[in-house]
Scaffold this motif. Structure first.
Motif, PDB file in Angstrom:
ATOM      1  N   SER A   2       0.849  -1.194   0.000  1.00 59.57           N
ATOM      2  CA  SER A   2       0.000   0.000   0.000  1.00 59.57           C
ATOM      3  C   SER A   2       0.878   1.235   0.000  1.00 59.57           C
ATOM      4  O   SER A   2       1.937   1.261   0.639  1.00 59.57           O
ATOM      5  N   ASP A   3       0.426   2.255  -0.719  1.00 53.93           N
ATOM      6  CA  ASP A   3       1.138   3.530  -0.696  1.00 53.93           C
ATOM      7  C   ASP A   3       0.975   4.219   0.653  1.00 53.93           C
ATOM      8  O   ASP A   3       1.813   5.005   1.072  1.00 53.93           O
ATOM      9  N   ASP A   4      -0.153   3.923   1.333  1.00 52.42           N
ATOM     10  CA  ASP A   4      -0.427   4.492   2.645  1.00 52.42           C
ATOM     11  C   ASP A   4      -0.167   3.446   3.724  1.00 52.42           C
ATOM     12  O   ASP A   4      -0.215   2.243   3.481  1.00 52.42           O
ATOM     13  N   GLU A  22      -5.150   5.148   7.617  1.00 55.24           N
ATOM     14  CA  GLU A  22      -6.514   4.599   7.696  1.00 55.24           C
ATOM     15  C   GLU A  22      -6.504   3.427   8.672  1.00 55.24           C
ATOM     16  O   GLU A  22      -5.496   2.727   8.799  1.00 55.24           O
ATOM     17  N   HIS A  35      -9.069  -4.783   2.180  1.00 54.57           N
ATOM     18  CA  HIS A  35      -8.798  -3.423   1.716  1.00 54.57           C
ATOM     19  C   HIS A  35      -8.064  -3.461   0.382  1.00 54.57           C
ATOM     20  O   HIS A  35      -8.380  -2.678  -0.537  1.00 54.57           O
ATOM     21  N   GLN A  36      -7.112  -4.385   0.251  1.00 53.08           N
ATOM     22  CA  GLN A  36      -6.394  -4.531  -1.015  1.00 53.08           C
ATOM     23  C   GLN A  36      -7.353  -4.942  -2.120  1.00 53.08           C
ATOM     24  O   GLN A  36      -7.280  -4.430  -3.247  1.00 53.08           O
ATOM     25  N   ASN A  44     -10.478  -4.304  -2.259  1.00 52.09           N
ATOM     26  CA  ASN A  44     -11.300  -3.134  -2.550  1.00 52.09           C
ATOM     27  C   ASN A  44     -10.563  -2.179  -3.479  1.00 52.09           C
ATOM     28  O   ASN A  44     -11.164  -1.577  -4.379  1.00 52.09           O
ATOM     29  N   GLN A  45      -9.253  -2.063  -3.278  1.00 53.76           N
ATOM     30  CA  GLN A  45      -8.449  -1.215  -4.156  1.00 53.76           C
ATOM     31  C   GLN A  45      -8.412  -1.789  -5.568  1.00 53.76           C
ATOM     32  O   GLN A  45      -8.478  -1.041  -6.547  1.00 53.76           O
ATOM     33  N   LYS A  56     -11.681  -0.877  -7.233  1.00 53.40           N
ATOM     34  CA  LYS A  56     -11.739   0.533  -7.617  1.00 53.40           C
ATOM     35  C   LYS A  56     -10.894   0.790  -8.862  1.00 53.40           C
ATOM     36  O   LYS A  56     -11.293   1.532  -9.756  1.00 53.40           O
ATOM     37  N   GLU A  57      -9.722   0.157  -8.896  1.00 54.62           N
ATOM     38  CA  GLU A  57      -8.844   0.327 -10.054  1.00 54.62           C
ATOM     39  C   GLU A  57      -9.476  -0.258 -11.310  1.00 54.62           C
ATOM     40  O   GLU A  57      -9.418   0.341 -12.392  1.00 54.62           O
ATOM     41  N   ARG A 112     -12.248   2.045 -12.426  1.00 49.85           N
ATOM     42  CA  ARG A 112     -11.683   3.246 -13.047  1.00 49.85           C
ATOM     43  C   ARG A 112     -11.259   2.979 -14.486  1.00 49.85           C
ATOM     44  O   ARG A 112     -11.524   3.777 -15.390  1.00 49.85           O
TER      45      ARG A 112
END
Length: 610
Positions: free
Chosen positions: A246-248, A304, A595-596, A598-599, A602-603, A606
C-alpha cells in the motif's frame, strides 16, 4: 577478559558474537522464594537448587524469552494436581517440556515433519499423539484430561535447557499468569503475583520488552497440513513476503477473541503476536501497549484504520478512538469476510479469475443481518465476495453462556422437539429445566449459524462434554472421540439444502436415533466429521467451484482437515492458511487483504470507466 579474547579472535566461533557470555560476565540470575526473599545469585547453586526443588515435587517459575513459565515434574501426580489447584485450572491441558527429542519419543508419536517443527528455530509447542504405553511415567490423564494428544516442546533458551537436562524427565511448562490474564513478564510482577503459584522464582537482569506466549501448532497426520493454533514467540510479529502493498500506512485492529493487530507500511507487513481475549482490563492494556510499541518501533503514522463490524468490540472501539484522535478514516470489515480475505491473501488469490468457494466456520462473528454468523460459505469471483450459503439459524441463547456450556447449544438445536429435549434432561437440574423451558417459550430475536456452537451441541448430545472448563474443550473432545473410531468408515449424515441454508435437522434426527440404538460414540463422532467434509463437496458442486479456501477456528481440527483432504482433494484445489492461524488471529491480516481487494475493484472500475 576471557570473553574479550574470544570476541576479538577471528578464528574463534564466538568472533564478534555480541551475545557472548561466560560465568564471569553473565547476565546475573536471582533466585527468590515464594515470599519474594532473595535466596541466591550464584548460577551454579541456583541450578542445583532448582533441580532439587523439582525433584521434591515443587513448582518453579522461570523467566523465559516472552515471560515467566511455571515448571513442575510432569511425572509427579501430586505436582500436577497442586499446579491445577493453584492456577484454578481444573482441566485445561498443560504443555510438557522434554529435555530432548529422544525422551519425548518415549511418550508420544513424532513424525519426521513433527520433529522438524519441534526442532525449528521457532521452537513451538506441538500437539502430538500419545502412545498407549508411556515410557517416562508422564501423568497424561492429569496433564491433558480426556484428550489423546499433548502439547510437547523442547527447551528454547540455554537456561531452560540446563534445567531440563539436569532433571532429565518431562516438565510441565505453562505460562505464569493469573487466570484469564496475559503472561507475567516483569520481575516485580512475578514477585508480586507468582508466589501464590510457585515455590521458587528464578529471574535474571534482562528485561522483557514485548511479552509473548509460546506458539502452538499441530500437523494433521494424514495430509501433513500444518495448523497454527497460536502464533506468538518465534513466529510473530512478522509476515514475509508481504502478499500485497500500500502507498499508505494501514492499521488493522483485528478481532476481540485471540486478537492480533496488523500493520502494513509499503512493502512491510507486521502481524502482532497473539494478544488473547480482550474481555479484561489487563489484556486491553497489553493490546494497547503492544500496538504503541510497534508504532514507535517502525516510526509510522497510519493513514486509515480497519476494524471489525461488531459494535461492542474493545479493539473496534479503540480503533475508532485512534481514528478520531489522528483525524483519519476508519473502515468496518465483516468478520467472516475478513477470514475469507485472509486465506485468499495468504494463497495469492486476491486477483483470481476463477470462482473460489470460501468455507468459514467458527464460533461467533457479527453478521451483516445483525445475527451471529459462523457456518458460512462465500463465493469469490470478479473481485466480489458474496455470502452463498450458511448453516440454518438456531437461537443464540443467553449470550456468552452458550459458548461456555455446550448443553445450551443442544437446547437451542432441539428446541422444537420435546421428545429429543428429554434425551438431554439429565444434564440439567429440575430448576434449570424449568428455567430453560421459560427461555424457549420466549421469542428468540438473536439467531446464530455458528458451526462451533453446532458441534458443541452435538458433543453435549453424545454426553462428551456439557460444560466447557476452557475454550474449545467440547470440540477437542469430540475430535478425540472421532479419532478413537478404529474402523475409519466413510458413513455420513444427510445435510440437505433449503435454498441458501443447510438443513441440519435430518442429521440430528439420525444421530440421536443411532445414539439411542447403541452405536458407539467414536463411530458417531467420525460420522459427524465425514458429513461436514462431504457437505463442503456438495456445496462446491452446486456452486460450480473447484477451488476451495478454508478459514475459521473449526479448521484447527486436524481430523476434519484430513477428512477434507480425503473427500475433496482428488477433484478440488484446496487452500489453507500458511503462516497464520485459521482462528481470529488472522482477522487483522484479512482486513488488510479485504482493503487490497477493494483497491483492486476501484482500479478495475476506473479502467472500465476510462
Amino acid at each position: 577478559e576471557h570473553c574479550c579474547n574470544e570476541y576479538r579472535n577471528i578464528h574463534d566461533r564466538r568472533h564478534y558474537s555480541q551475545t557472548n557470555s561466560c560465568p564471569d560476565c553473565s547476565i546475573p540470575m536471582h533466585l527468590f522464594n515464594s515470599a519474594g526473599e532473595e535466596l541466591s545469585k550464584d548460577p551454579a547453586f541456583i541450578l542445583i537448587m532448582v533441580e532439587e526443588e523439582l525433584k521434591q515435587g515443587h513448582i518453579v517459575a522461570v523467566k523465559g524469552i516472552g515471560g515467566f513459565l511455571l515448571l513442575g515434574d510432569a511425572t509427579n501426580q501430586l505436582t500436577v494436581e497442586t499446579l491445577r489447584d493453584r492456577k484454578q485450572r481444573p482441566s485445561k491441558p498443560f504443555a510438557v517440556m522434554y529435555p530432548d527429542i529422544e525422551t519425548a519419543k518415549l511418550d508420544v508419536f513424532i513424525s519426521e515433519k513433527e520433529e522438524e517443527a519441534l526442532c525449528s528455530k521457532a521452537a513451538p509447542i506441538l500437539l502430538c499423539s500419545l502412545k498407549d504405553q508411556l515410557g517416562t511415567g508422564l501423568c497424561s490423564e492429569l496433564i491433558a484430561p480426556g484428550l489423546d494428544k499433548t502439547g510437547v516442546m523442547l527447551p528454547y533458551t540455554p537456561l531452560l535447557l540446563l534445567i531440563a537436562q539436569k532433571r532429565g524427565r518431562p516438565l510441565i511448562a505453562t505460562s505464569g499468569n493469573l487466570s484469564g490474564s496475559p503472561i507475567i513478564y516483569a520481575d516485580e510482577d512475578a514477585l508480586l503475583w507468582l508466589g501464590e503459584q510457585a515455590d521458587l522464582i528464578l529471574a535474571f537482569d534482562r528485561d522483557i520488552i514485548t511479552p509473548q506466549d509460546d506458539s502452538v501448532m499441530q500437523i494433521a497426520p494424514a495430509s501433513g497440513q500444518q495448523i497454527i493454533l497460536r502464533r506468538s514467540r518465534g513466529l510473530a510479529p512478522n509476515y514475509f513476503p508481504a502478499p500485497f502493498q500500500s502507498d499508505d500506512t494501514l492499521l488493522a485492529m483485528g478481532a476481540e477473541l485471540k486478537s492480533a493487530f496488523a500493520l502494513l507500511d509499503g512493502h512491510n507487513l507486521y502481524i502482532s503476536q497473539y494478544l488473547g481475549d480482550q474481555a479484561n482490563y489487563e489484556s486491553q492494556t497489553s493490546f494497547t501497549s503492544t500496538l504503541q510499541h510497534m508504532l514507535n518501533l517502525v516510526q509510522v503514522m497510519p493513514a486509515e484504520i480497519l476494524i471489525d463490524k461488531h459494535p461492542s468490540y474493545f479493539v473496534s472501539g479503540s480503533g475508532r478512538e485512534l481514528a478520531s484522535a489522528w483525524e483519519i478514516p476508519v473502515t468496518e470489515v465483516q468478520h467472516h469476510v475478513a477470514h475469507f480475505s485472509a486465506v485468499l491473501g495468504e494463497n495469492n488469490l486476491l486477483q483470481e479469475k476463477e470462482t473460489v468457494l470460501g468455507v468459514v466456520w467458527d464460533g461467533t462473528g457479527y453478521g451483516d443481518d445483525g445475527h451471529i454468523w459462523g457456518g458460512e460459505f462465500f463465493l469469490f469471483g470478479n473481485g466480489e465476495i458474496d455470502r452463498y450459503m450458511h448453516l440454518d439459524y438456531f437461537p443464540q441463547l443467553l449470550g456468552d453462556k452458550m459458548s461456555r456450556e455446550p448443553r445450551v447449544s443442544a437446547v437451542a438445536l432441539l428446541r422444537n422437539d420435546m421428545d429429543k429435549l428429554m434425551m438431554i434432561k439429565d444434564q440439567f437440574l429440575g430448576t434449570e429445566r424449568e428455567f430453560y423451558m421459560k427461555v424457549l417459550a420466549q421469542q428468540q430475536n438473536l439467531l446464530t449459524s455458528s458451526m462451533g456452537r453446532f458441534l458443541d451441541g452435538i458433543a453435549s448430545m453424545l454426553n462428551i462434554q456439557t460444560k466447557n472448563h476452557y475454550e474449545g474443550e467440547a470440540a477437542m473432545k469430540l475430535e478425540a472421540a472421532a479419532r478413537q473410531c478404529a474402523e475409519g468408515h466413510r458413513d455420513h449424515y444427510p445435510l440437505p439444502f433449503n435454498q441458501n441454508r443447510i438443513d441440519w435437522i435430518p442429521m440430528l434426527n439420525e444421530l440421536l436415533q443411532e445414539r439411542n440404538a447403541g452405536r458407539p460414540v467414536p463411530s458417531i463422532a467420525r460420522k459427524v466429521f465425514n458429513s461436514l467434509a462431504r457437505l463442503i463437496g456438495q456445496v462446491a458442486k452446486k456452486a460450480g467451484a473447484t477451488k476451495i479456501a478454508f478459514s475459521g477456528g473449526v479448521f484447527q481440527n486436524a481430523l476434519l482437515v484430513d477428512l477434507v483432504h480425503e473427500w475433496l482433494e482428488a477433484d478440488h484445489q484446496l487452500y489453507f492458511h500458511r503462516q497464520l492461524s485459521p482462528n481470529d488471529e488472522c482477522i487483522g491480516f484479512g482486513q488488510l487483504a479485504w482493503h487490497q481487494l477493494n483497491q483492486f475493484r476501484k482500479e478495475y472500475s476506473r479502467k472500465q470507466t476510462a
